[in-house]
Design a protein around this motif. Structure first.
Motif, short mmCIF file in Angstrom:
data_model
loop_
_atom_site.label_atom_id
_atom_site.label_comp_id
_atom_site.label_asym_id
_atom_site.label_seq_id
_atom_site.Cartn_x
_atom_site.Cartn_y
_atom_site.Cartn_z
N THR A 484 -21.50 3.46 34.00
CA THR A 484 -20.46 3.58 35.01
C THR A 484 -19.52 2.38 35.01
O THR A 484 -18.66 2.27 35.89
CB THR A 484 -21.09 3.74 36.41
OG1 THR A 484 -22.04 2.68 36.63
CG2 THR A 484 -21.81 5.06 36.51
N GLU A 862 -10.48 4.55 33.76
CA GLU A 862 -10.76 4.54 35.19
C GLU A 862 -9.98 3.42 35.88
O GLU A 862 -9.48 3.60 37.00
CB GLU A 862 -12.26 4.36 35.43
CG GLU A 862 -12.64 4.40 36.90
CD GLU A 862 -14.13 4.44 37.14
OE1 GLU A 862 -14.53 4.51 38.31
OE2 GLU A 862 -14.89 4.43 36.17
N THR A 928 -25.38 10.91 32.69
CA THR A 928 -24.53 9.91 33.35
C THR A 928 -23.13 9.92 32.78
O THR A 928 -22.14 9.87 33.52
CB THR A 928 -25.15 8.52 33.20
OG1 THR A 928 -26.49 8.53 33.70
CG2 THR A 928 -24.35 7.48 33.96
N ARG A 932 -19.79 11.06 34.78
CA ARG A 932 -18.67 10.15 34.96
C ARG A 932 -17.37 10.78 34.45
O ARG A 932 -16.32 10.67 35.08
CB ARG A 932 -18.93 8.84 34.21
CG ARG A 932 -17.89 7.78 34.56
CD ARG A 932 -18.16 6.48 33.87
NE ARG A 932 -17.19 5.47 34.28
CZ ARG A 932 -16.99 4.34 33.64
NH1 ARG A 932 -17.71 4.04 32.58
NH2 ARG A 932 -16.08 3.48 34.05
N ARG A 935 -16.22 13.27 36.91
CA ARG A 935 -15.61 12.62 38.07
C ARG A 935 -14.21 12.11 37.74
O ARG A 935 -13.27 12.28 38.52
CB ARG A 935 -16.51 11.47 38.54
CG ARG A 935 -16.02 10.76 39.78
CD ARG A 935 -17.03 9.74 40.25
NE ARG A 935 -17.28 8.72 39.27
CZ ARG A 935 -16.51 7.65 39.08
NH1 ARG A 935 -15.43 7.48 39.82
NH2 ARG A 935 -16.80 6.76 38.15
#
Length: 1047
Positions: A484, A862, A928, A932, A935
């Motif tokens: 993350t 991100e 994971t 991610r 998202r």
């Protein structure tokens, strides 16, 4: 040369023609430029560098001047054409105005020649008022045309200016003439009207003007929403009230005039006048009362609207600021300090939410009371806001709660992770200190102490292995943080993992070493105890034999047995001494000295026992020499020695057993003692027998000589055979002992290898594949030593094979065959495991590298998404540019899908060789990454939806602005006016109604523009209120439209 102006020309048209001819001439001579270029190209080939530059510079300058001249002529032509067109338009409008004035003059002139009767004067006057109104409009048009003419003439030639000036003079003359005629006509009509008629007309006009004020006051039934608009309504109402109050004097004057008229007239005429006055007074009082009531209502609502707007703006501002805080996605890549800052912001919003929830409830109640008083536009706007604000509030509070808990959870997870690292590192450091504080070897050569030390080290190892679960958990958390993009404290984790593996390896090595040391101690203790038992047994047996009363021959046999036991103990003592020297590197110096002293003590004791038994043997031999017969003993000894020689001459056939071989050695030692004792006895007897013959002075018989010679020969042969047999047995014992040691070492190595080869049995730990490969290669680097042992075993077996029994040979062959088979399988399995480990390690490295690349890309994207500004834009173009920029970023997010699919394929390849734990770890890792990406994609889609909505909102707003512009243009075209030459009273009333309707439409348009301005303000960048001098284009456009409405 001064610049030439168009106004300096004699004629603009002539000037335009000259410009066109000049442009044509330039176009025709343009080939000269091309010729010049060609000549330049040919010329510069023969020039030096400076001349080339000069020619190029001059040619370029000429070309530039030529193009500037062309451009200047084109612009002057365009300006001249535009000026002539505007001149023609102004001239034609002057002509139209002059023609209109000429058309009106004959009818007015004809009317002046006639004197109208009084009963027609009122209607004619009303018609004439319409003409007056139209004339006034034409006069305004003339003023506007004069301004246009002044502007246009500034850029025209002398001829055109003269033409326009003449048209202007003619139009002014005709309009002024018509104005004089209209004024004269009105005077004649006023004279023609009777005093009563003038009075009634004055009453009618006063009533109409009062009613017009009423319409101004009451035309807008609803109260505006915005305080500024309500202020305008209050101002309008006050203005109307002030105007009404000025009419009080006129109404009073009309009452006085009416009372004068009612004197000396008929009852019917008096009633008519009184009725008109009462009607006027009633209308005036009613309108004045309505105006006062309306003003009170507006002023009351102005106060409430101000308070409502303050609360409304406060709530909207809070929602906007809260939306700015809660909308951006949580960036888990931020440091903990930034997360704490975010957490504080979310907490602040949640703490303020009850206050603003109550404020919204108050706004709802107040807004519901306001709604009925609003017009359709304001009602729709406020109703929409009252419905939207609670929903927006609920969404923001829900987001704040959700993100508050997420950030709090992230902070707690980081604290837990850091705490677990600290606690695990502290525990490992304490265990390492405890381990380093432990003695590497026992302080004494005692099995109990070695076992205690081994148990203590194993306890540390168990605790280290127990901490392995915490290390694994930290690795899982670390991977979660890395996936993350969160900080994962790589330095501390590297230190922790290194400490864990180092301590585990060291404790495992120490435990293994202590196990070997304990086994060696146990072996040493076992040999020492056996030696002590043997020595004790010899001493006890010696005491027993010494005390017993037995024949000398029996005692001698027993002493021979004891001497053999002592030789056996001596061999054992040598083994103990050798074993002690082997143990020396693993012994404490004091313990080594203590053990050496014990061995020396045993050596002294062994010497004493050997000496004592030797003395008793000598004593027994002496007694036997005195008591036995020479001939009998010679015969018996020769027979016994012959049997011993025959036995020693036979081949060896032994069991491959150290105890049996040791027993054989003991037998040989006893035989040796017996043979030596027998020979000493026979030598003594022979000496005694020879003395007898010497005393008797007789010759020794041939038989005796023969027997003595045979005895001497047997003595040499048997002694040699015994020495050879003992040496052979001793060598066999050593080789057999070496065989067992090497076989055990080879077997242990194979068992360790088999355990090492179990790594891939139930799947590999893919994360440890590289470490396991190193361990594998490190272990199997000793394979050459194993093969050396195997070759040594083959040599030992070849040496021992002729000396062992057939059953022992078969057993030995089976063991060697089994060892060979296991060795071959081990080599095959080793190659297979190395291949698997190398492939798995390479795949793991590739997977880790690809995963790291994907995570880095996600981190970067991100960060860009979190930093991407979603603040409202100030123009449609800016909104579209921002949307386009975001689409490029969203395409990058979508492109991750292919990379993650490729990464998942690599994970699936690893899962094929991985164990259950590795499969679970890989699955978690990929889950994971997928989560991610999902998202990030959701965030990108949400942001894109917001930007698309903003673009759509701008498009809708631009359409509204366009419609508003078209509506204002239509209102501009619908400005009240009259083109009728004569208008009746009914037509004037219609015109008045049209004027009121137009004003109403204009007021509604102004309201619509006010709402449009409010929408524009809400669409501007958050928190960016426009300054008066720096308004965005859309605000300037709305302001311009509002100015047009006011004009």
């Amino acid at each position: 040369m001064a610049p030439f102006s168009l106004s300096d020309a004699e004629s603009t048209a002539v000037h335009l023609e000259a410009l066109k001819k000049l442009a044509l001439a330039l176009q025709e001579r343009k080939h000269a430029i091309e010729d010049l270029k060609d000549r330049k190209q040919k010329m510069i080939e023969h020039l030096n560098l400076d001349d080339k530059e000069l020619v190029k510079e001059q040619t370029s300058h000429l070309e530039q001047r030529w193009f500037q001249l062309e451009d200047l002529i084109k612009r002057k032509i365009q300006v001249s054409v535009t000026n002539l067109e505007e001149s023609n338009v102004v001239q034609s409008r002057f002509q139209e105005l002059m023609e209109w004035a000429e058309e009106q003059q004959p009818s007015i002139t004809e009317a002046l020649k006639q004197s109208p009767p009084p009963e027609m004067a009122q209607n004619l006057l009303m018609d004439h008022l319409a003409i007056c109104s139209e004339l006034e409009a034409k006069q305004m048009l003339l003023k506007s045309l004069i301004k246009d003419a002044d502007r246009v003439m500034a850029d025209l030639g002398l001829n055109e200016r003269q033409v326009i000036q003449k048209a202007l003079s003619d139009a002014q003359r005709h309009v002024n003439c018509l104005s004089d005629l209209v004024g004269q006509r009105r005077k004649y009509l006023n004279k023609a009207l009777s005093e009563k008629t003038q009075f009634l007309m004055a009453v009618f006009q006063a009533t109409s003007q009062i009613q017009q004020h009423e319409r101004k006051i009451m035309f807008r039934e609803h109260i505006c929403l915005l305080p500024d608009d309500v202020s305008k309504q209050v101002k309008t109402c006050k203005s109307a009230q002030a105007s009404l109050k000025t009419y009080q004097n006129e109404v009073t004057g009309l009452w006085a005039q009416g009372r004068e008229l009612m004197k000396g007239v008929t009852e019917q005429e008096r009633g008519e006048v009184l009725g008109k006055l009462q009607e006027l007074q009633s209308v005036y009082d009613s309108v004045l009362q309505k105006c006062s009531h309306r003003l009170q209502e507006l002023e009351k609502n102005l106060v409430s609207r101000k308070h409502f707007k303050e609360d409304f703006d406060k709530a909207c501002h809070w929602l906007k600021q809260a939306d700015i805080v809660t909308f951006p996605e949580i960036n888990l890549m931020n440091e903990s300090a930034e997360l704490h800052t975010q957490l504080a912001k979310y907490q602040h919003i949640l703490e303020q939410s009850p206050e603003y929830e109550n404020l919204l409830l108050t706004l709802q109640r107040t807004g519901q009371t306001i709604l009925p008083s609003l017009n359709e536009v304001d009602h729709s706007y406020l109703s929409e806001k009252l419905n939207a604000l609670p929903q927006q509030f609920n969404v923001i509070v829900a987001l704040a709660k959700d993100k508050f808990y997420k950030v709090q959870e992230a902070i707690l997870a980081r604290k837990e992770y850091a705490s677990l690292i600290e606690l695990t590192t502290q525990s490992l450091s304490e265990l390492e200190a405890q381990f380093l504080g432990m003695s590497k070897v026992p302080t004494d050569l005692a099995v109990e102490e070695a076992l205690s030390l081994q148990d203590g080290c194993r306890a540390i190892l168990d605790e280290v292995v127990g901490l392995g679960e915490a290390v694994d958990e930290l690795n899982q958390k670390k991977e979660g943080f890395r996936s993350t993009g969160q900080p994962w404290q790589p330095d501390k984790m590297l230190h922790l993992v290194t400490l864990y593996h180092r301590l585990k390896r060291q404790t495992e090595q120490r435990v293994s070493l202590l196990e070997d040391t304990t086994s060696a101690y146990q072996e040493h203790e076992k040999m020492c105890q056996q030696l002590e038992r043997q020595l004790k047994s010899v001493k006890e047996e010696q005491s027993k034999v010494n005390e017993e009363t037995l024949p000398a021959e029996e005692k001698l046999k027993m002493y021979h047995s004891l001497a053999g036991s002592l030789q056996d103990s001596g061999i054992l003592l040598k083994r103990v001494a050798i074993h002690l020297e082997d143990l020396a590197p693993h012994l404490d110096p004091l313990a080594y000295e203590k053990a050496r002293n014990q061995i020396q003590s045993w050596q002294e004791e062994l010497k004493l026992l050997t000496s004592a038994i030797g003395e008793t043997v000598t004593e027994c031999e002496s007694r036997m020499v005195q008591s036995i017969d020479f001939q009998t003993e010679m015969s018996r000894s020769l027979d016994w020695l012959r049997r011993v020689k025959a036995e020693l001459s036979g081949p060896l056939s032994l069991d491959l057993n150290l105890q049996d071989i040791q027993e054989e050695i003991r037998k040989i030692q006893i035989h040796q003692e017996e043979v030596q004792s027998s020979l000493r006895i026979m030598n003594a007897l022979s000496h005694k027998e020879k003395e007898k013959f010497t005393k008797a002075k007789e010759l020794i018989s041939a038989d005796l000589e023969h027997s003595l010679a045979e005895l001497s020969e047997l003595d040499g042969d048997i002694q040699e055979a015994l020495r050879t047999r003992q040496a052979t047995l001793t060598e066999i014992y050593s080789q057999c002992q070496r065989y067992y040691q090497v076989f055990q070492a080879a077997n242990d190595w194979l068992e360790d290898a088999q355990e090492m080869l179990q790594l891939a049995g139930n799947g590999l730990d893919v994360e440890s594949a590289e470490e396991n490969l190193k361990s594998h290669m490190e272990f199997f680097s000793t394979e050459d030593q194993f093969h050396s042992k195997l070759e040594e075993l083959h040599g030992l077996v070849a040496t021992l094979d002729p000396l062992i029994k057939p059953t022992g040979k078969e057993d030995l062959a089976q063991k060697m065959a089994s060892l060979e088979l296991r060795s071959q399988r081990m080599s095959q399995d080793s190659c297979a495991q190395v291949d698997i480990l190398q492939r798995c390690a390479a795949q793991w490295q590739d997977y880790q590298k690809s995963r790291e690349e994907v995570i880095e890309l996600m981190n970067d994207t991100e960060k860009k998404l979190s930093e991407f500004s979603l603040l409202k834009t100030s123009s449609s173009h800016e909104a579209e540019e921002k949307l386009s920029e975001h689409k490029a970023l969203a395409s990058v997010v979508n492109s991750f899908h292919e990379k993650i699919v490729a990464l998942e394929d690599k994970a699936l390849q690893l899962e094929k060789t991985g164990n259950d734990a590795s499969k679970a770890a890989l699955s978690r890792s990929m889950t994971t990454v997928w989560q991610r990406w999902t998202r990030l994609r959701a965030v990108a889609q949400d942001q894109e939806k917001i930007l698309e909505d903003a673009v759509d909102e701008w498009k809708g707003f631009n359409n509204k602005v366009k419609k508003a512009t078209e509506m204002i243009d239509q209102l501009q075209d619908k400005l009240p006016g009259s083109s009728a030459e004569k208008a009746s009273k009914a037509e004037l009333l219609t015109l008045l109604e049209y004027h009121d309707t137009f004003v109403l439409e204009l007021e509604q348009q102004q309201l619509a523009l006010g709402m449009l301005r409010q929408q524009a303000l809400s669409m501007l960048q958050d928190g960016a209120l426009p300054t008066p001098g720096g308004e965005p284009p859309l605000m300037q456009e709305i302001t311009a439209m509002q100015d047009r409405c006011l004009k």
